[in-house]
Scaffold this active site. Structure first.
Site, PDB file in Angstrom:
ATOM      1  N   SER A 112     -20.181  35.715  -4.501  1.00  0.00           N
ATOM      2  CA  SER A 112     -20.126  36.799  -3.528  1.00  0.00           C
ATOM      3  C   SER A 112     -21.511  37.385  -3.296  1.00  0.00           C
ATOM      4  O   SER A 112     -22.219  37.724  -4.231  1.00  0.00           O
ATOM      5  CB  SER A 112     -19.167  37.893  -4.041  1.00  0.00           C
ATOM      6  OG  SER A 112     -19.133  38.967  -3.143  1.00  0.00           O
ATOM      7  N   GLY A 113     -21.891  37.515  -2.027  1.00  0.00           N
ATOM      8  CA  GLY A 113     -23.198  38.056  -1.684  1.00  0.00           C
ATOM      9  C   GLY A 113     -24.266  37.009  -1.492  1.00  0.00           C
ATOM     10  O   GLY A 113     -25.419  37.342  -1.203  1.00  0.00           O
ATOM     11  N   THR A 117     -20.625  33.507   4.283  1.00  0.00           N
ATOM     12  CA  THR A 117     -20.052  33.837   5.588  1.00  0.00           C
ATOM     13  C   THR A 117     -21.096  33.688   6.694  1.00  0.00           C
ATOM     14  O   THR A 117     -20.811  33.147   7.770  1.00  0.00           O
ATOM     15  CB  THR A 117     -19.493  35.268   5.560  1.00  0.00           C
ATOM     16  OG1 THR A 117     -18.512  35.375   4.522  1.00  0.00           O
ATOM     17  CG2 THR A 117     -18.853  35.618   6.880  1.00  0.00           C
ATOM     18  N   ASN A 166     -21.522  42.797  -2.766  1.00  0.00           N
ATOM     19  CA  ASN A 166     -21.712  42.394  -1.374  1.00  0.00           C
ATOM     20  C   ASN A 166     -20.988  43.386  -0.471  1.00  0.00           C
ATOM     21  O   ASN A 166     -19.838  43.737  -0.721  1.00  0.00           O
ATOM     22  CB  ASN A 166     -21.165  40.980  -1.166  1.00  0.00           C
ATOM     23  CG  ASN A 166     -21.432  40.452   0.223  1.00  0.00           C
ATOM     24  OD1 ASN A 166     -22.118  41.091   1.016  1.00  0.00           O
ATOM     25  ND2 ASN A 166     -20.884  39.295   0.528  1.00  0.00           N
ATOM     26  N   SER A 179     -18.015  41.052   1.650  1.00  0.00           N
ATOM     27  CA  SER A 179     -17.588  39.947   0.801  1.00  0.00           C
ATOM     28  C   SER A 179     -16.263  39.364   1.298  1.00  0.00           C
ATOM     29  O   SER A 179     -15.296  40.087   1.533  1.00  0.00           O
ATOM     30  CB  SER A 179     -17.426  40.429  -0.639  1.00  0.00           C
ATOM     31  OG  SER A 179     -16.916  39.406  -1.453  1.00  0.00           O
ATOM     32  N   SER A 180     -16.222  38.052   1.453  1.00  0.00           N
ATOM     33  CA  SER A 180     -14.974  37.372   1.820  1.00  0.00           C
ATOM     34  C   SER A 180     -14.056  37.350   0.609  1.00  0.00           C
ATOM     35  O   SER A 180     -14.416  36.790  -0.425  1.00  0.00           O
ATOM     36  CB  SER A 180     -15.255  35.944   2.283  1.00  0.00           C
ATOM     37  OG  SER A 180     -16.045  35.924   3.435  1.00  0.00           O
ATOM     38  N   GLY A 197     -17.279  30.893  -4.905  1.00  0.00           N
ATOM     39  CA  GLY A 197     -18.027  30.094  -5.858  1.00  0.00           C
ATOM     40  C   GLY A 197     -17.516  30.308  -7.270  1.00  0.00           C
ATOM     41  O   GLY A 197     -16.618  31.105  -7.527  1.00  0.00           O
ATOM     42  N   GLU A 210     -17.053  31.654 -10.859  1.00  0.00           N
ATOM     43  CA  GLU A 210     -17.154  33.046 -11.303  1.00  0.00           C
ATOM     44  C   GLU A 210     -17.026  33.142 -12.821  1.00  0.00           C
ATOM     45  O   GLU A 210     -16.124  32.537 -13.416  1.00  0.00           O
ATOM     46  CB  GLU A 210     -16.070  33.908 -10.655  1.00  0.00           C
ATOM     47  CG  GLU A 210     -16.282  34.167  -9.170  1.00  0.00           C
ATOM     48  CD  GLU A 210     -15.305  35.198  -8.615  1.00  0.00           C
ATOM     49  OE1 GLU A 210     -14.422  35.628  -9.366  1.00  0.00           O
ATOM     50  OE2 GLU A 210     -15.456  35.563  -7.438  1.00  0.00           O
TER      51      GLU A 210
END
Length: 1044
Positions: free
Chosen positions: A103-104, A108, A153, A156-157, A383, A385
């Protein structure tokens, strides 16, 4: 191939030398600090989030990359998108672009850039533009309902997205299909500190007008809602009100009707209002704990908003109906159970709403079944984690990444193997970590962790997270990639980081510890049937369609599939889809946790590099040959390096490439010739070619400049000369015509005047020139006499170090003055030599020999210059035993000192006395004074010595001397300069040949029938000269020597 033309760092990590984790990170940091955020690993793009807008996007760059090959320009995400699109359009190969990262990291944004590039380069037309606009406008809608602000983020998605963009045979987009994976629906009811709920809630409250809010029965203040984090209602750099209008416009462009948009917002408002339904504790008549809804407008407004009977909703929230084939049992829920039911309903409504939106988008952008189409997939998924507390969500996310890593390795190796087969290059097996055992551990149908979780969820009796963990411990107690507290205790291991309710899996990216708390509940993901039936009874079309199982006619007692089973099935379908397409990879990296431009956190990037397997990717890519190129392009780039191929080559490209490499003397094992491509094994060879090309380009540029300047000057001169001749001819002709009459009349008078004038001029010139020559000769002689007499009186002393010399009084004597100075200096040198004794001459010759051997080559040489060579450092004159060892015919001992002999077997040292004579080197025991080894000087093949300040050296024996001997000798001397100088002079005098002395830090010591590789390194202190030399054995054939 401009990636090698003055790049920042290395633009393709396959060419990185040396290949280590540290060098990889340094290269990424160097490029990031120079705002070069894209780096290649072959055809893989590594993207580092810059957290700022860079001027490397837009129509100008799209046009630049659309007409170029992958490696023709700098690394860029446009290059990858262009290769994927061209391969799809021209070769009919379905493509897939996999975007991964935490994330971040910018996943996206990367997917947006890919889609915008494809939209820009594909065909045009009213219908085509409409399709492209619908595909692009799906992004803001999915971001609003699926993205949220997290600690890492701001956008973040919180779901995985896979979009298939479908094209016709000409490469024109026809439509697409969106597939979503594992929306983080738990965020609907709870967020961590510093995070907030999905964007749409805040956008709705901030962007809706007063009339819309009133219709939805909402208030604008976010703090009025329990499901919203009031502390983080706004995000810097994000305008919720403007984004809400963007979402409404995007939904309209996609094809949502106004009624559908209104119903979507009503269901969204319903979720918000559910969080404000407060539950109170009550007791039934029999004393059993129950629950009820506190008085307030919340439940009533929900009923009015979506056409629900508030009493039925209250009953469904506070009680549960257990239905079997024969009877129904109604059980009251306590407050905690009722709150769980309320939150479960909110999460299910939002999750189903999100799925409905995705399906609605697919209906608008789908392609007719009759059309033949090509497909490009874009995968934007979470991704790998590793959090402080890893739960069920991290488990399935990391399982998905394990599968993606498996796909990447298998497809990469397959592509390499296919290319080698096409080119006729022998394929050798590549050693790599096969994570299939980890995937099997998780997904095996009978003995996998997900199968065990489903079995535990479905079995009768008491079921808990603890019983699930106990079953895993029993089943995987001996599995190499599984461990828990129980398995550690069985193996007598102690790990305080492992909790009692945890298990650990060794993933490809590292070990992850999972807490089994809530695994059962999250996998069941149950919604009470009472709530589904109440939702189906709503007079709201959209809400009713979200709960088809609530229809009594479709009621089923069959248990719905678990969350783990659904995700496993989705991943299997995704993997099948990926295997059917040609993959293209974008690895996204987050440079820092603060979302600040210019900051590069080494530890954070190192962790992500490990998660993404970047180093493993590079190793797999360069397992055989690091670089390959078609013969034509290779010859075009490097033909200038051979006289045979430059400036033109009329034979085949392959023959030309061979000729270039032969002329450059490139080793045959470094290259392989395929059918259409040249393969180069080592990046070092490619860098050598580039360096030679750079030097050649400089020479050619100089030649072109010289030729051009000469041509320009010649052209200018010829033009001026032609103009001058034309002007002169016209001027002379006109002047002569005007003066012709006058010149004819006065010709005789002028001739007489001129003849008289010439006679007088010649006479005066002759007289004056003779006088001047006589005077100049006299003056020059006088000056020369004065100069020489002055030099005689001011001569310096005859001391050899006195370099004073008077300057010449006039420039004309500079040459003579220098010649006289050289003559006098030679006279000083002769006088100095005449005063030297034979011993002094010999000392100076030894010093001269030492200078020739070690000056600017060994660090200890400058310290030896002022020190006199003594030769005897052990008191040889007072030790008759040692004098006898040299023999009567050897003459004097040239060098006697105590050295240390290094044992090649274990690296230990022992003292020896070394005697150097005119023909032998004698090594004796320091205590017994007995000759242990006698080495003839003619048996020495050479000497190896380091460039540091140490005294380590190796005596290499020739092949004849090695027979029957122990091999070479590795010694340490405190007077290594003097010793090797005397040894070199002794070999020259005795054998009439030079003794090869090699200055190196790596050499081989022959040992009986084998050899030992010696590597000398400089220890801490950086050559300060202090400390002790140490030897350490590295395996059976390596010895590492650390010098101070």
């Amino acid at each position: 191939m401009p990636l090698l033309d003055n790049p920042v760092g290395v633009e393709d990590l396959i060419l990185l030398e040396p290949l280590t984790q540290e060098s990889l990170l340094k290269n990424l940091q160097l490029r990031f600090e120079s705002k070069e955020i894209y780096t290649y690993i072959g055809s893989v793009v590594v993207s580092v989030n810059p957290y700022q807008q860079l001027p490397i996007y837009g129509p100008e760059f799209i046009n630049k990359y659309r007409d170029c090959t992958f490696f023709e320009l700098k690394p860029h995400i446009y290059a990858l998108a262009n290769v994927a699109y061209q391969s799809l359009r021209d070769q009919d190969r379905d493509q897939c672009i996999l975007i991964t990262g935490e994330s971040g990291a910018g996943k996206t944004e990367a997917s947006k850039l890919v889609m915008s590039y494809v939209a820009a380069v594909c065909g045009k037309g009213e219908q085509v533009n409409s399709v492209k606009e619908q595909l692009l406008q799906s992004n803001p809608v999915l971001e609003a309902f699926g993205n949220a602000k997290t600690i890492r983020n701001n956008n973040s998605s919180r779901f995985g997205k896979y979009m298939d963009i479908e094209f016709d045979f000409k490469g024109v987009p026809l439509g697409g299909v969106v597939t979503n994976y594992l929306l983080e629906k738990s965020r609907v009811v709870k967020q961590l500190k510093g995070e907030r709920n999905f964007h749409i809630f805040h956008q709705l409250l901030a962007g809706a007008d007063t009339q819309l809010l009133k219709a939805l029965k909402l208030e604008r203040d976010p703090s009025s809602y329990a499901y919203l984090n009031a502390d983080v209602s706004e995000v810097g750099g994000m305008d919720d009100a403007s984004n809400f209008r963007t979402v409404q416009n995007a939904m309209a462009v996609i094809g949502f009707s106004e009624e559908e948009i209104r119903q979507v917002l009503e269901v969204t408002a319903l979720v918000l209002k559910l969080g404000n339904v407060e539950l109170a504790s009550e007791f039934q008549a029999n004393g059993v704990s129950a629950s009820g809804i506190r008085e307030g407008p919340g439940i009533q407004e929900i009923g009015e908003l979506v056409g629900l009977n508030s009493k039925e909703l209250e009953r469904a929230l506070c009680a549960r109906t257990m239905e079997t084939a024969k009877e129904k049992v109604v059980t009251a829920l306590n407050v905690i159970q009722a709150q769980y039911a309320r939150d479960a309903l909110a999460k299910n409504i939002y999750n189903r709403l999100f799925n409905w939106i995705v399906n609605r988008i697919n209906e608008s952008i789908k392609v007719g079944t009759g059309e033949k189409k090509k497909v490009m997939g874009v995968l934007d998924i979470y991704g790998f984690e590793i959090l402080q507390d890893n739960s069920f969500e991290q488990f399935v996310i990391n399982y998905c990444n394990e599968k993606l890593q498996q796909v990447f390795i298998e497809i990469t190796l397959k592509e390499e193997q296919e290319e080698y087969a096409r080119e006729g290059i022998p394929w050798r097996k590549v050693d790599y970590f096969d994570n299939g055992i980890i995937c099997n551990l998780i997904e095996h149908n009978q003995r996998g962790i997900l199968a065990m979780l489903d079995e535990e969820c479905l079995r009768p009796g008491v079921v808990s997270d603890s019983t699930f963990l106990a079953k895993l411990n029993q089943l995987f107690s001996k599995h190499d990639h599984y461990e828990s507290k129980v398995t550690q205790n069985a193996q007598r291991q102690y790990d305080h980081t492992m909790g009692l309710s945890c298990f650990r899996i060794s993933h490809y990216a590292g070990k992850v510890t999972y807490n089994v708390a809530s695994f059962i509940d999250k996998n069941n993901d149950l919604l009470f049937r009472d709530l589904s039936q109440v939702m189906w009874k709503a007079q709201h079309t959209l809400l009713r369609s979200l709960f088809p199982e609530g229809d009594p006619k479709q009621a089923s007692l069959k248990r719905p599939p678990t969350a783990g089973a659904q995700f496993k099935s989705s991943v299997a379908i995704l993997m099948k889809n990926l295997y059917a397409k040609n993959p293209n990879y974008i690895r996204c990296i987050k440079p820092n946790e603060n979302q600040q431009r210019g900051q590069f956190s080494w530890e954070l990037v190192a962790t992500q590099s490990q998660y993404l397997g970047l180093l493993e990717n590079v190793r797999v890519r360069r397992a055989g040959y690091a670089y390959r190129q078609v013969y034509g392009l290779f010859l075009e780039r490097y033909r200038m390096l051979s006289r045979s191929t430059w400036p033109s080559w009329k034979e085949g490209d392959r023959a030309g490439v061979k000729k270039v490499l032969e002329d450059l003397a490139v080793a045959s094992e470094e290259v392989a010739f395929g059918k259409t491509k040249i393969f180069i094994r080592s990046p070092r060879t490619l860098f050598f070619l580039e360096e030679q090309r750079r030097l050649k380009i400089q020479q050619l540029a100089t030649l072109i400049q010289k030729t051009y300047r000469g041509w320009r000057c010649r052209t200018h001169y010829q033009l001026m000369r032609k103009s001058q001749i034309l002007i002169s001819s016209w001027f002379r002709g006109n002047r002569q015509k005007k003066r012709y009459g006058k010149m004819r009349a006065s010709a005789l008078l002028i001739q007489a005047f001129v003849r008289g004038w010439k006679a007088r001029k010649d006479y005066r010139k002759y007289f004056r020139s003779g006088a001047a020559l006589l005077l100049s000769s006299f003056i020059y002689k006088s000056l020369a006499q004065k100069f020489l007499l002055g030099l005689k009186n001011n001569l310096p002393s005859t001391k050899i170090l006195d370099h004073k010399w008077p300057a010449a009084p006039y420039k004309c004597f500079n040459t003579a003055n220098q010649e006289l100075r050289q003559l006098f200096y030679r006279y000083q040198c002769k006088k100095f030599r005449d005063r030297l004794s034979a011993e002094q001459v010999e000392v100076l010759r030894e010093k001269l020999c030492a200078s020739e051997l070690f000056k600017d080559r060994k660090a200890s040489y400058p310290q030896s210059v002022p020190i006199q060579f003594r030769g005897d450092y052990i008191g040889l004159q007072g030790n008759p035993k040692l004098q006898k060892l040299k023999g009567g015919e050897e003459g004097p001992v040239l060098m006697a000192e105590t050295v240390k002999k290094v044992n090649r077997g274990n690296g230990k040292t022992s003292s020896r006395i070394l005697l150097l004579t005119k023909r032998h080197v004698i090594l004796t025991d320091a205590k017994k004074s007995q000759a242990r080894t006698v080495i003839e000087l003619d048996s020495l093949a050479g000497v190896s010595v380091t460039s540091f300040k140490d005294g380590l050296f190796c005596l290499h024996m020739n092949e004849m001397a090695l027979v029957g001997s122990k091999g070479d000798f590795l010694l340490i001397s405190d007077h290594v300069i003097e010793l090797l100088t005397k040894m070199s002079r002794a070999v020259l005098a005795a054998m009439q040949r030079q003794l090869p002395i090699t200055v190196t830090e790596k050499f081989s010591v022959k040992f009986k029938e084998s050899s030992v590789a010696v590597k000398v390194i400089q220890g801490p202190g950086g050559g300060g000269g202090e400390g002790k030399l140490s030897c350490k054995k590295k395996g059976s054939r390596n010895l590492e020597v650390t010098v101070p």
